[in-house]
Scaffold this active site. Sequence first.
Site, mmCIF file in Angstrom:
data_model
loop_
_atom_site.group_PDB
_atom_site.id
_atom_site.type_symbol
_atom_site.label_atom_id
_atom_site.label_comp_id
_atom_site.label_asym_id
_atom_site.label_seq_id
_atom_site.Cartn_x
_atom_site.Cartn_y
_atom_site.Cartn_z
ATOM 1 N N THR A 74 10.418 10.293 -26.990
ATOM 2 C CA THR A 74 11.741 9.814 -26.639
ATOM 3 C C THR A 74 11.663 8.309 -26.448
ATOM 4 O OG1 THR A 74 13.658 10.178 -25.210
ATOM 5 C CG2 THR A 74 11.512 10.352 -24.156
ATOM 6 N N LYS B 105 10.180 6.575 -30.627
ATOM 7 C CA LYS B 105 10.489 7.369 -31.821
ATOM 8 C C LYS B 105 10.170 6.650 -33.140
ATOM 9 C CE LYS B 105 14.147 10.228 -29.841
ATOM 10 N NZ LYS B 105 15.519 10.722 -29.978
ATOM 11 N N ASP C 82 16.488 16.187 -34.094
ATOM 12 C CA ASP C 82 17.789 15.881 -33.458
ATOM 13 C C ASP C 82 18.970 16.268 -34.355
ATOM 14 O OD1 ASP C 82 16.957 14.881 -31.017
ATOM 15 O OD2 ASP C 82 16.857 12.813 -31.715
ATOM 16 N N ALA D 60 25.850 4.210 -34.182
ATOM 17 C CA ALA D 60 24.889 4.071 -35.287
ATOM 18 C C ALA D 60 23.475 3.930 -34.743
ATOM 19 C CB ALA D 60 25.260 2.864 -36.145
ATOM 20 N N GLY D 61 23.239 4.447 -33.533
ATOM 21 C CA GLY D 61 21.900 4.437 -32.933
ATOM 22 C C GLY D 61 21.084 5.623 -33.432
ATOM 23 N N GLY D 62 20.051 5.975 -32.693
ATOM 24 C CA GLY D 62 19.129 7.023 -33.128
ATOM 25 C C GLY D 62 19.803 8.361 -33.360
HETATM 26 P P1 NDP Z 1 20.877 4.328 -29.009
HETATM 27 O O1 NDP Z 1 20.644 3.358 -27.904
HETATM 28 O O2 NDP Z 1 19.963 4.332 -30.191
HETATM 29 O O3 NDP Z 1 22.377 4.144 -29.580
HETATM 30 C C1 NDP Z 1 23.484 4.025 -28.713
HETATM 31 C C2 NDP Z 1 24.759 3.926 -29.531
HETATM 32 O O4 NDP Z 1 25.868 3.882 -28.631
HETATM 33 C C3 NDP Z 1 24.851 2.670 -30.390
HETATM 34 O O5 NDP Z 1 25.558 2.956 -31.561
HETATM 35 C C4 NDP Z 1 25.658 1.732 -29.487
HETATM 36 O O6 NDP Z 1 26.349 0.726 -30.216
HETATM 37 C C5 NDP Z 1 26.642 2.706 -28.891
HETATM 38 N N1 NDP Z 1 27.222 2.252 -27.639
HETATM 39 C C6 NDP Z 1 26.656 2.260 -26.412
HETATM 40 N N2 NDP Z 1 27.518 1.791 -25.493
HETATM 41 C C7 NDP Z 1 28.661 1.473 -26.159
HETATM 42 C C8 NDP Z 1 29.921 0.947 -25.757
HETATM 43 N N3 NDP Z 1 30.183 0.645 -24.484
HETATM 44 N N4 NDP Z 1 30.869 0.762 -26.722
HETATM 45 C C9 NDP Z 1 30.621 1.069 -28.017
HETATM 46 N N5 NDP Z 1 29.442 1.567 -28.442
HETATM 47 C C10 NDP Z 1 28.479 1.767 -27.529
HETATM 48 O O7 NDP Z 1 20.878 5.746 -28.312
HETATM 49 P P2 NDP Z 1 20.672 7.183 -28.990
HETATM 50 O O8 NDP Z 1 21.386 7.215 -30.280
HETATM 51 O O9 NDP Z 1 19.246 7.555 -28.945
HETATM 52 O O10 NDP Z 1 21.417 8.119 -27.939
HETATM 53 C C11 NDP Z 1 22.828 8.141 -27.854
HETATM 54 C C12 NDP Z 1 23.242 9.283 -26.976
HETATM 55 O O11 NDP Z 1 22.876 10.495 -27.603
HETATM 56 C C13 NDP Z 1 22.561 9.300 -25.603
HETATM 57 O O12 NDP Z 1 23.547 9.445 -24.614
HETATM 58 C C14 NDP Z 1 21.661 10.511 -25.621
HETATM 59 O O13 NDP Z 1 21.664 11.179 -24.379
HETATM 60 C C15 NDP Z 1 22.351 11.385 -26.656
HETATM 61 N N6 NDP Z 1 21.405 12.257 -27.357
HETATM 62 C C16 NDP Z 1 21.646 13.596 -27.250
HETATM 63 C C17 NDP Z 1 20.810 14.481 -27.869
HETATM 64 C C18 NDP Z 1 21.076 15.931 -27.710
HETATM 65 O O14 NDP Z 1 20.205 16.721 -28.099
HETATM 66 N N7 NDP Z 1 22.234 16.331 -27.222
HETATM 67 C C19 NDP Z 1 19.642 14.041 -28.658
HETATM 68 C C20 NDP Z 1 19.512 12.604 -28.741
HETATM 69 C C21 NDP Z 1 20.371 11.759 -28.082
HETATM 70 P P3 NDP Z 1 25.626 -0.663 -30.643
HETATM 71 O O15 NDP Z 1 24.797 -0.351 -31.861
HETATM 72 O O16 NDP Z 1 26.756 -1.564 -30.920
HETATM 73 O O17 NDP Z 1 24.791 -1.081 -29.454
#
Ligand code: NDP
Length: 285
Positions: free
Chosen positions: A66, A70, A106, A132-134
Amino acid sequence: MPNYKAELVGVFGHPVSENPTVVVQEAAFNALNLNWRYLTIEVLPEQLGDAIRGLRAFNMRGINLTIPHKIEVMQFLDSIAEDARLIGAVNTVINNGGNLHGENTDGKGFIRSLTEESHVSIPGKKVVVLGAGGAARAIAVELALRGAGEILVVNRSTERGEALVSSVINCSEAKSRYIPWSGILKIPYDTDILINATSIGLFPGVDDKPLIDYDTIRPEMVVCDVIPNPPRTAFLKEAEKRGAKTIDGLGMLVNQGAIGFKLWTGLDAPVDVMKRALAKEFGVA
Ligand code: NDP
């Protein structure tokens, strides 16, 4: 003859103390009477290589990765599944007799939850992914590989949004476009599946919700959230009010764990047991 030796798996992360996966996996091991342990292990970024050597030395059967490991873990592996390579991240390692193989469960966990809970068929569908995160990368790539027709990526940072669009276009026939997230987003009328794959709404920010015009959600849409805690997010509540079918992040979390369980043990995971354990842990049982 007694056998006191346990098989070891676990998770490397930093910070890792609030990762609930141990609850899900240990419930499954207990249900099937397996002498396996799931360890939640704090590993600093600069010590990931040592941790992987430790995994080999202990002959651990595998590990989850995690934040923040990753991507970095990929350099230490012997092989990586094609979809994990396209996603650009590994969250599950399987130790096959010293050969370390990387997978990403995932997106597959999300797909299983989506298809089981909504019975939607993915080919040709129009999807809007917020983020567009992980998590978003894993979901968008797996949907594209299964024949989604169009994937619109809405993200705050242009760089990450455009990178995900390129990945989708490069790995599939799906159309894909980046939509900058400035102001209140209107969801296109013909959207079939809307997914919040941002971290907005995660505990403790439980009242936060993505900035969209909720009146553009229609009852025909399937609306999904990746946030597992709390499962009923403000985003999903708004979608429910508009009559949409909603799918929470608990199913994704349980299913990605169930896929990992099968990869490690070779056995079908007791999914209902895992789901109940997690719901109890989050106080929603
Ligand atoms: P990342 O940090 O890789 O990505 C976060 C994303 O959220 C980015 O696209 C970011 O945008 C966006 N973001 C965060 N805050 C804001 C905001 N205030 N306004 C607009 N966009 C925002 O995290 P992950 O992708 O790894 O995780 C995202 C969520 O997914 C987490 O909450 C995690 O708990 C959940 N998750 C759930 C899983 C499950 O099995 N249910 C498995 C994996 C994750 P920007 O690129 O502009 O920063």
